[in-house]
Design a protein around this motif. Sequence first.
Motif, PDB file in Angstrom:
ATOM      1  N   SER A  35       0.591  -1.196   0.040  1.00 42.83           N
ATOM      2  CA  SER A  35      -0.107   0.145   0.215  1.00 42.83           C
ATOM      3  C   SER A  35       0.741   1.298  -0.090  1.00 42.83           C
ATOM      4  N   GLU A  36       2.083   0.985   0.209  1.00 41.63           N
ATOM      5  CA  GLU A  36       2.997   2.573   0.325  1.00 41.63           C
ATOM      6  C   GLU A  36       2.521   3.242   1.587  1.00 41.63           C
ATOM      7  N   VAL A  37       1.917   2.577   2.812  1.00 34.68           N
ATOM      8  CA  VAL A  37       1.711   3.291   4.077  1.00 34.68           C
ATOM      9  C   VAL A  37       2.709   2.354   4.845  1.00 34.68           C
ATOM     10  N   LEU A  57      -6.574   6.209   3.649  1.00 31.93           N
ATOM     11  CA  LEU A  57      -7.516   5.064   3.662  1.00 31.93           C
ATOM     12  C   LEU A  57      -7.774   4.699   2.587  1.00 31.93           C
ATOM     13  N   TRP A  58      -7.739   5.369   1.330  1.00 34.57           N
ATOM     14  CA  TRP A  58      -7.865   5.113  -0.144  1.00 34.57           C
ATOM     15  C   TRP A  58      -6.745   4.041  -0.472  1.00 34.57           C
ATOM     16  N   THR A 124      -5.007  12.058  -5.320  1.00 30.81           N
ATOM     17  CA  THR A 124      -4.059  11.416  -5.993  1.00 30.81           C
ATOM     18  C   THR A 124      -4.145   9.768  -6.006  1.00 30.81           C
ATOM     19  N   THR A 125      -4.750   9.396  -4.909  1.00 27.32           N
ATOM     20  CA  THR A 125      -4.963   7.933  -4.923  1.00 27.32           C
ATOM     21  C   THR A 125      -6.407   7.601  -4.453  1.00 27.32           C
ATOM     22  N   GLN A 126      -6.639   6.671  -5.484  1.00 30.46           N
ATOM     23  CA  GLN A 126      -8.105   6.168  -5.487  1.00 30.46           C
ATOM     24  C   GLN A 126      -8.095   4.794  -6.270  1.00 30.46           C
TER      25      GLN A 126
END
Length: 187
Positions: A35-37, A57-58, A124-126
Amino acid sequence: MTLDNDKQIVMALGQSLRAARKKKNLTIEQLANQSEVSSITISNIENGKSNPTVSILWKLADTLNINLSKLLGYTSPKATISRLTDRPFISELESGWLVQPVFQEDNIDVFRVRLCAQSSYLMTTQFKHSTEIITVMKGKLILKVADNSYDLDEYDSINFNSGLPHEYINETSEEILISIVVKYQNI
């Protein structure tokens, strides 16, 4: 964006994230890599110690291949009325973006959105393969999708590939109210 309610909501989000991660048989580290989180952020969310941004969250929902509303713990039985006061808004005060999950059904999410005067929100993230349908309920919205810009007046609607970077812009001195429907592919 931070959750606009008390510790109980943050704890419920953490439990929902942990359950979704375990259902996919992922460790925190695996989810972080995909997820790059950061793993610290994921751990803090799962333990109710963090109010995550909507962007985070997205990323997590996309990686787990679930609807954002489902990750937030919202599901809708048949024939349900959603009132403005039923659920908290998720807000990012510095951008003036407030979003409220309204309904979640299989591969569709419905959101109420408030965009404060003289503010904007860049998404930018979805989900890469999803369609977003926007209806402006009050005010005037400028929507930028990739390299295109669209001026939307009250009750105007637009649909687009929400996997593309897009920005919601309110250049007016009044708050804008928007209805957003996201239709996910492959969920």
